[in-house]
Design an enzyme around this catalytic site. Structure first.
Site, PDB file in Angstrom:
ATOM      1  N   THR A 131       1.535  -4.148   4.229  1.00 50.22           N
ATOM      2  CA  THR A 131       1.332  -4.719   5.829  1.00 50.22           C
ATOM      3  C   THR A 131       0.822  -6.194   6.042  1.00 50.22           C
ATOM      4  O   THR A 131       1.072  -6.760   7.067  1.00 50.22           O
ATOM      5  CB  THR A 131       0.508  -3.759   6.408  1.00 50.22           C
ATOM      6  OG1 THR A 131      -1.083  -3.654   5.981  1.00 50.22           O
ATOM      7  CG2 THR A 131       1.035  -2.332   6.578  1.00 50.22           C
ATOM      8  N   ASP A 132       0.248  -6.651   4.924  1.00 48.08           N
ATOM      9  CA  ASP A 132      -0.663  -7.801   5.174  1.00 48.08           C
ATOM     10  C   ASP A 132       0.497  -9.107   5.455  1.00 48.08           C
ATOM     11  O   ASP A 132      -0.026  -9.681   6.310  1.00 48.08           O
ATOM     12  CB  ASP A 132      -1.373  -8.087   3.951  1.00 48.08           C
ATOM     13  CG  ASP A 132      -2.658  -7.419   3.852  1.00 48.08           C
ATOM     14  OD1 ASP A 132      -2.975  -6.507   4.970  1.00 48.08           O
ATOM     15  OD2 ASP A 132      -3.332  -7.258   2.924  1.00 48.08           O
TER      16      ASP A 132
ATOM     17  N   SER B  17       1.390  -7.596  -1.006  1.00 49.93           N
ATOM     18  CA  SER B  17       2.154  -8.597  -0.272  1.00 49.93           C
ATOM     19  C   SER B  17       1.346  -9.801   0.110  1.00 49.93           C
ATOM     20  O   SER B  17       1.764 -10.873   0.820  1.00 49.93           O
ATOM     21  CB  SER B  17       2.712  -7.932   1.039  1.00 49.93           C
ATOM     22  OG  SER B  17       1.829  -7.601   2.228  1.00 49.93           O
TER      23      SER B  17
ATOM     24  N   THR C 174       0.802  -1.183   0.017  1.00 48.44           N
ATOM     25  CA  THR C 174      -0.038  -0.053  -0.079  1.00 48.44           C
ATOM     26  C   THR C 174       0.812   1.237   0.097  1.00 48.44           C
ATOM     27  O   THR C 174       0.316   2.518  -0.578  1.00 48.44           O
ATOM     28  CB  THR C 174      -0.961  -0.011   1.178  1.00 48.44           C
ATOM     29  OG1 THR C 174      -1.966  -1.131   1.229  1.00 48.44           O
ATOM     30  CG2 THR C 174      -1.605   1.342   1.398  1.00 48.44           C
TER      31      THR C 174
END
Ligand code: SIN
Length: 315
Positions: free
Chosen positions: A95-96, A62, A16
């Site tokens: 972030t995932d 990700s 992101t």
């Protein structure tokens, strides 16, 4: 004359932080991994004060992270860590699966300098974009004298690779170190250390990294995650064992307990040579004490990190 200013290498992988939306007020309807890492750096005027090198290692959301990118990333980090002029490395990431990549790098790198992953919860086009400050804070940490190890910086907080996990779907401060607490804070460019920098705990010798991490994704050990929950059955375990997996990590209840049907199937799988690990599905704490279960516990590792540990042990 040779430039003696320490270099920070910024490796881009997408996420992101590199995402764009049609509207600056849209914080969820965006596409991740659209801007190159050079663009992310160029968008932060304060970064021009530093000696940065940028390199695009991958460009993905990700959620789609895979072993090929992990291998490339580990090898590029190892290359740059060995350069005397490099003070540290920053990696831009989604972030995932950030906590997974951080743990993987923690277990494969001899990180005697800071390797800092950072991310964002808002796309680069948002009026609330958090990526620029996170990037700036990461460079500050990468340049911090005496710091070392694989860490994550987000929302002004520094987390260790072992403890960090994503706990919120939307808030800017989406990561936590749980009851271990943060390693440090970054405040106006100054790093305030709260506890010891993470130890380096690589599984392989530095010169064995390239030869040990498989080049073919299909050659990585097949370790899968199963879950213990109300009404659980042996079916997923039996199906995965029949498919020939190397290992199974079970997302266990509470202090590592398992539904009796799942436990029996896992004991049978272990007897057949499948590596089994129990990791708690609780958000905080670790599996405490000695249990009479024949199935080993992953202690403080969460389920996804226990899976990486199991894979690395099988290489
Ligand atoms: C991703 O993980 O690449 C997308 C989501 C995010 O970065 O927050």
């Amino acid at each position: 004359m040779q430039n003696k200013t320490p270099v920070v290498v910024v490796l881009g992988t997408g996420g992101t932080i590199a995402g764009t939306a049609r509207s600056a007020s849209d914080n969820v309807g965006y596409t991740a991994a659209q801007l190159g890492v050079a663009d992310l750096v160029a968008a932060v005027p304060a970064l021009s004060a530093f000696n940065l090198e940028v390199e695009q290692v991958a460009q993905l959301d990700s959620k789609d992270m895979g072993f090929g990118v992990w291998r490339d990333l580990a090898l590029r980090c190892a290359h740059h860590l060995a350069r005397a002029e490099v003070a540290g490395i920053v990696i831009t990431h989604g972030t995932d699966t950030l906590e997974e990549t951080a743990y993987f790098l923690h277990r494969v790198l001899h990180a005697n300098k800071p390797v800092v992953l950072t991310a964002a919860m808002r796309p680069a086009t948002s009026t609330q974009a958090d990526g620029p400050q996170n990037l700036l804070d990461s460079v500050a940490l990468a340049l911090t004298q005496g710091a070392h190890g694989v860490m994550v910086v987000m929302a002004g907080t520094v987390h260790g690779a072992v403890e960090v996990r994503k706990v919120h779907t939307y808030q800017l401060d989406a990561l936590t170190s749980g009851d271990s607490g943060a390693l440090a804070r970054v405040e106006e460019g100054a790093v305030r250390q709260l506890r010891a920098w993470p130890p380096t705990e690589p599984v392989f010798a530095a010169d064995k990294l390239a030869s040990t991490l498989p080049t073919q994704e299909s050659a990585w050990p097949q370790v899968h995650i199963v879950s213990s929950h109300a009404g659980a059955t042996a079916l997923p375990v039996k199906a995965l064992v029949a498919a020939g997996v190397h290992g199974l990590v079970v997302s266990a209840t509470g202090n590592g307990t398992l539904h009796h049907a799942v436990e029996a199937a896992l004991i049978e799988a272990q007897a057949a040579g499948v590596k089994v690990l129990r990791a708690t599905r609780c958000n905080d704490g670790c599996i405490v004490g000695i249990s009479d279960s024949p199935l080993p516990a992953a202690r403080a590792l969460n389920v996804v990190k226990a899976r990486i540990e199991s894979m690395l042990q099988a290489l």
